[in-house]
Write a protein that holds these residues in place. Structure first.
Motif, PDB file in Angstrom:
ATOM      1  N   ASP A 167       0.789  -1.228   0.000  1.00 48.94           N
ATOM      2  CA  ASP A 167       0.000   0.000   0.000  1.00 48.94           C
ATOM      3  C   ASP A 167       0.822   1.280   0.000  1.00 48.94           C
ATOM      4  O   ASP A 167       0.321   2.322  -0.426  1.00 48.94           O
ATOM      5  N   CYS A 175      -0.205   4.778  -7.679  1.00 50.39           N
ATOM      6  CA  CYS A 175      -0.859   6.071  -7.923  1.00 50.39           C
ATOM      7  C   CYS A 175      -0.258   6.754  -9.150  1.00 50.39           C
ATOM      8  O   CYS A 175      -0.970   7.164 -10.077  1.00 50.39           O
ATOM      9  N   GLU A 185      -7.562   6.106  -8.102  1.00 49.56           N
ATOM     10  CA  GLU A 185      -8.269   6.391  -6.847  1.00 49.56           C
ATOM     11  C   GLU A 185      -8.218   5.200  -5.897  1.00 49.56           C
ATOM     12  O   GLU A 185      -8.143   5.383  -4.680  1.00 49.56           O
ATOM     13  N   ARG A 186      -8.231   3.979  -6.434  1.00 48.10           N
ATOM     14  CA  ARG A 186      -8.081   2.799  -5.567  1.00 48.10           C
ATOM     15  C   ARG A 186      -6.727   2.816  -4.876  1.00 48.10           C
ATOM     16  O   ARG A 186      -6.621   2.583  -3.668  1.00 48.10           O
ATOM     17  N   TYR A 188      -4.762   5.405  -4.409  1.00 49.05           N
ATOM     18  CA  TYR A 188      -4.717   6.590  -3.544  1.00 49.05           C
ATOM     19  C   TYR A 188      -5.392   6.295  -2.203  1.00 49.05           C
ATOM     20  O   TYR A 188      -4.848   6.598  -1.132  1.00 49.05           O
ATOM     21  N   ASP A 189      -6.583   5.694  -2.260  1.00 56.87           N
ATOM     22  CA  ASP A 189      -7.313   5.397  -1.026  1.00 56.87           C
ATOM     23  C   ASP A 189      -6.541   4.396  -0.163  1.00 56.87           C
ATOM     24  O   ASP A 189      -6.465   4.546   1.066  1.00 56.87           O
ATOM     25  N   ARG A 190      -5.959   3.381  -0.784  1.00 58.37           N
ATOM     26  CA  ARG A 190      -5.217   2.380  -0.009  1.00 58.37           C
ATOM     27  C   ARG A 190      -3.951   2.983   0.590  1.00 58.37           C
ATOM     28  O   ARG A 190      -3.579   2.670   1.725  1.00 58.37           O
ATOM     29  N   THR A 193      -5.094   5.288   3.548  1.00 60.38           N
ATOM     30  CA  THR A 193      -5.644   4.463   4.627  1.00 60.38           C
ATOM     31  C   THR A 193      -4.516   3.791   5.403  1.00 60.38           C
ATOM     32  O   THR A 193      -4.521   3.768   6.642  1.00 60.38           O
ATOM     33  N   ASP A 196      -2.538   6.314   7.482  1.00 60.50           N
ATOM     34  CA  ASP A 196      -3.274   6.659   8.703  1.00 60.50           C
ATOM     35  C   ASP A 196      -3.131   5.560   9.754  1.00 60.50           C
ATOM     36  O   ASP A 196      -2.986   5.842  10.956  1.00 60.50           O
ATOM     37  N   CYS A 237       0.041  11.959  -5.103  1.00 64.56           N
ATOM     38  CA  CYS A 237      -0.306  11.476  -3.756  1.00 64.56           C
ATOM     39  C   CYS A 237      -0.549  12.697  -2.869  1.00 64.56           C
ATOM     40  O   CYS A 237       0.186  12.942  -1.905  1.00 64.56           O
ATOM     41  N   ARG A 239      -3.222  14.085  -0.969  1.00 69.28           N
ATOM     42  CA  ARG A 239      -4.195  14.386   0.089  1.00 69.28           C
ATOM     43  C   ARG A 239      -3.567  15.296   1.124  1.00 69.28           C
ATOM     44  O   ARG A 239      -4.144  16.316   1.517  1.00 69.28           O
TER      45      ARG A 239
END
Length: 329
Positions: A167, A175, A185-186, A188-190, A193, A196, A237, A239
């Motif tokens: 990830d 990405c 987007e998949r 990016y989200d992984r 996540t 975090d 990347c 965010r």
């Protein structure tokens, strides 16, 4: 790199021969026999530079450094006089691959360990190289070398680094090289996540596994140290910057200021590689002037979480002058 589908897939077929204490693959641990070919620009190679420093293997394994840019054929030794590696006597790393496998058709990647006896690549399996440095080269470790892969924590380390690789380490590439909005987007989200989750973990402990630096920290750091300089913009990347993620930013600064980590980093070479080589992502080849690097040297406050960076061992000695990257600040 594979672009047959919108989702980027890394070619993970490596020359998997191992250098071991018993020489079972035909390559025994032997001081002075092997040369690590790396590039400061590459995060996968960065791991080997860190582990070699921490374990004190500089005398046992010599170091050849490629320049930050390359063409589709190979990494090159353009940092050396005449563009020739002084030990291997080659201009392109490709030559060492062809010595091992004539007409080698996969990627010419760093890191690679080359047998100086015949000039052929022994292995480019980056994930295994650092583990073997920790477990097979113990007879040649420096006095006070830390245990980066403690036997009683290996299952935990292995599981964690698998998540980090999927990830984060490879996630930023997924990405950056995605060719559809959905696959981007998949990834990016992984990526975020997982970042975090790592932030939550590191909010209550100084290092990823136990109270000392381990292989897990070695694997996360090269991605974090490149995040704002490259991945945030170049790979979309975006965010948040690393400097906007308080826990991870403090953790990364803590490692950067630890001998063996920051003294392997050359931000200029890192930026040159990504922005000049990836012309499909950055067609102009223009290299950003920023970001401001002075924050890497600021106080991080992670000592309040306790921990012993090197466990029962000690810090490595200062980096050798001939291997030192440019200082920042």
């Amino acid at each position: 790199m594979t672009y047959a589908s919108p989702e980027y897939t890394r070619d993970a077929r490596y020359i998997a021969t191992r250098i071991t204490a018993d020489g079972r693959d035909g390559y025994p641990v032997e001081a002075g026999r092997y040369r690590l070919v790396a590039a400061r620009a590459c995060p996968w190679a960065n791991r080997t530079l860190i582990v070699r420093r921490l374990l004190g293997l500089e005398d046992a394994i010599s170091l050849g450094l490629c320049g930050p840019t390359h063409d589709e054929r190979s990494w090159t030794f353009d940092l050396d006089p005449g563009g020739v590696d002084p030990v291997l006597g080659i201009e392109r790393l490709q030559e060492a691959y062809f010595k091992r496998v004539p007409g080698y058709e996969r990627g010419i990647t760093v890191p690679a360990i080359v047998d100086t006896r015949d000039g052929a690549v022994v292995t480019n399996d980056f994930a295994q190289i650092t583990l073997d440095m920790s477990t097979e080269w113990t007879a040649l470790h420096r006095e006070g070398a830390p245990d980066l892969y403690p036997e009683d924590r290996r299952d935990e380390i292995d599981a964690l680094v698998e998540d980090i690789y999927r990830d984060v380490n490879n996630g930023v590439y997924r990405c950056g090289f995605s060719t559809s909005q959905e696959s981007y987007e998949r990834a990016y989200d992984r990526l975020f996540t997982q970042l975090d989750r790592l932030s939550d973990r590191l909010a209550v402990q100084r290092y990823l596994v136990g109270d000392t630096i381990t292989e897990a920290d070695v694997r996360l750091f090269p991605t974090l140290v490149r995040f704002d300089a490259v991945y945030h913009g170049h790979f979309k990347c975006n965010r948040t910057k690393l400097t906007e993620m308080p826990v991870l930013w403090a953790y990364a600064r803590d490692l950067f200021q630890t001998p063996g980590f920051g003294d392997t980093i050359d931000f200029g070479q890192i930026k040159d590689h990504y922005y000049k080589v990836h012309r499909d992502v950055n067609p102009s080849g223009v290299v950003p002037a920023g970001p401001d690097l002075s924050g890497w040297l600021t106080e991080h406050g992670r000592e309040s979480l306790g921990g012993r960076p090197f466990g029962d061992g000690t810090a490595p000695p200062p980096v050798r002058r001939e291997e030192a990257p440019p200082a920042i600040g």
